[in-house]
Design a protein around this motif. Structure first.
Motif, PDB file in Angstrom:
ATOM      1  N   PHE A 237       0.828  -1.198   0.000  1.00 45.79           N
ATOM      2  CA  PHE A 237       0.000   0.000   0.000  1.00 45.79           C
ATOM      3  C   PHE A 237       0.868   1.257   0.000  1.00 45.79           C
ATOM      4  O   PHE A 237       0.542   2.260  -0.656  1.00 45.79           O
ATOM      5  N   GLU A 238       1.960   1.223   0.753  1.00 43.77           N
ATOM      6  CA  GLU A 238       2.842   2.386   0.821  1.00 43.77           C
ATOM      7  C   GLU A 238       3.533   2.635  -0.523  1.00 43.77           C
ATOM      8  O   GLU A 238       3.871   3.780  -0.843  1.00 43.77           O
ATOM      9  N   ILE A 239       3.728   1.577  -1.303  1.00 46.14           N
ATOM     10  CA  ILE A 239       4.368   1.734  -2.615  1.00 46.14           C
ATOM     11  C   ILE A 239       3.403   2.298  -3.652  1.00 46.14           C
ATOM     12  O   ILE A 239       3.749   3.211  -4.412  1.00 46.14           O
ATOM     13  N   ILE A 240       2.173   1.781  -3.677  1.00 46.33           N
ATOM     14  CA  ILE A 240       1.289   2.103  -4.808  1.00 46.33           C
ATOM     15  C   ILE A 240       0.359   3.285  -4.580  1.00 46.33           C
ATOM     16  O   ILE A 240      -0.027   3.947  -5.544  1.00 46.33           O
ATOM     17  N   MET A 241      -0.014   3.567  -3.342  1.00 45.11           N
ATOM     18  CA  MET A 241      -1.019   4.606  -3.128  1.00 45.11           C
ATOM     19  C   MET A 241      -0.370   5.983  -3.007  1.00 45.11           C
ATOM     20  O   MET A 241       0.605   6.155  -2.274  1.00 45.11           O
ATOM     21  N   PRO A 242      -0.886   6.979  -3.740  1.00 48.98           N
ATOM     22  CA  PRO A 242      -0.337   8.332  -3.675  1.00 48.98           C
ATOM     23  C   PRO A 242      -0.346   8.878  -2.246  1.00 48.98           C
ATOM     24  O   PRO A 242      -1.261   8.602  -1.476  1.00 48.98           O
ATOM     25  N   LYS A 243       0.684   9.642  -1.901  1.00 48.05           N
ATOM     26  CA  LYS A 243       0.815  10.159  -0.538  1.00 48.05           C
ATOM     27  C   LYS A 243      -0.335  11.086  -0.157  1.00 48.05           C
ATOM     28  O   LYS A 243      -0.722  11.179   1.008  1.00 48.05           O
ATOM     29  N   ASP A 244      -0.886  11.784  -1.141  1.00 46.00           N
ATOM     30  CA  ASP A 244      -1.974  12.731  -0.854  1.00 46.00           C
ATOM     31  C   ASP A 244      -3.344  12.143  -1.156  1.00 46.00           C
ATOM     32  O   ASP A 244      -4.329  12.874  -1.301  1.00 46.00           O
TER      33      ASP A 244
END
Length: 290
Positions: A237-244
């Motif tokens: 999830f930390e790799i694929i989902m945009p930070k914002d």
């Protein structure tokens, strides 16, 4: 009251990935589809954990009966449910990655239910890995292989139990019925002679038996699997989902107008079969004179 949840990581924030209007207007459908599937995955893990909770902490709640056979049968029911839900969750994680790394032309289309269902049905681990290799995502591939193939002993055990339950429909639990592997009686069949003695040979016939499970052992396997699986999900999830991504729920009117303008022809076509997305009202148009 202490229960199994105290030993498991909090995943409640996963449900925040469920896309709302703002995210639909902001991101391509590979992001919104993946986020929607993360939310689905969250509920499957919750179902699995709830089943373990009811199995492990049964005595604290006296839910149904104090009869030993009834308690054992109920615990068996819940542990089998947990096994199913954890395996569903594994498939859902593969779908999350399948949606996100979709690089086909349809990634720019509006995120319709039809497209979502179509892409979801096409997903399997082998094709996912093959596609990731083509995209040069070798690190992702190795993490998948390390955790969701025979490389991982725990996953292999969990998957074998799941496939057995899916195809055979039931495990045997000691004290709940019989589970003999051969028939009851030896039947005299033939006489064998050798240099030393003469023997009457009798046979039992083999009969169909079920795989036996130890509820406590399977429970411990599933709890350990939960801990591993949640860590793997967090990694992806930390790799694929945009930070914002979460903040994108708040969307500007200009973004909405831009999105609908870009997809106007698609919306017109889609609206022919889904009239609920279309709203019409009479209006008057005034032309300003130069």
């Amino acid at each position: 009251m202490k229960n199994v949840y105290n030993d498991l990581k909090d995943i409640s924030f996963w449900n925040e990935y469920m896309p709302l209007d703002g995210q639909y207007y902001t991101y391509k459908n590979n992001i919104t589809f993946a986020a929607c599937k993360i939310s689905d995955l969250y509920y499957q893990v919750c179902n699995a954990r709830m089943s373990i909770h009811f199995c492990l902490d049964y005595e604290k709640y006296s839910m149904m009966s104090e009869d030993k056979m009834a308690i054992l049968s109920t615990k068996k029911y819940f542990i089998e449910n947990a096994l199913l839900y954890y395996n569903f969750a594994v498939d859902y994680l593969w779908q999350v990655l399948w949606f996100y790394y979709n690089n086909a032309d349809d990634v720019n289309q509006i995120p319709s239910n039809e497209l979502y269902q179509k892409l979801m049905k096409e997903c399997n681990l082998n094709d996912l890995i093959r596609g990731l290799v083509e995209l040069q995502e070798r690190k992702i591939v190795e993490v998948l292989k390390d955790n969701f193939t025979d490389r991982n002993k725990l996953f292999k055990q969990i998957r074998e139990y799941y496939n057995y339950l899916k195809h055979r429909a039931i495990f045997h639990t000691p004290s709940l019925g019989i589970n003999e592997k051969e028939s009851m009686y030896y039947i005299p069949t033939l006489i064998e002679k050798n240099e030393e003695k003469v023997e009457l040979v009798s046979y039992k016939i083999p009969i169909i038996s079920r795989i036996e499970i130890d509820i406590d052992e399977l429970k411990e396997l599933l709890i350990e699997f939960d801990k591993q699986f949640v860590g793997i999900c967090k990694y992806f999830f930390e790799i694929i989902m945009p930070k914002d991504y979460i903040k994108a729920r708040e969307v500007k009117l200009s973004t909405i107008q831009q999105y609908t303008g870009q997809h106007l022809e698609e919306l017109k076509e889609y609206g022919k079969n889904h009239p609920k997305i279309v709203s019409k009202m009479e209006c008057e148009v005034y032309l300003e004179e130069k």
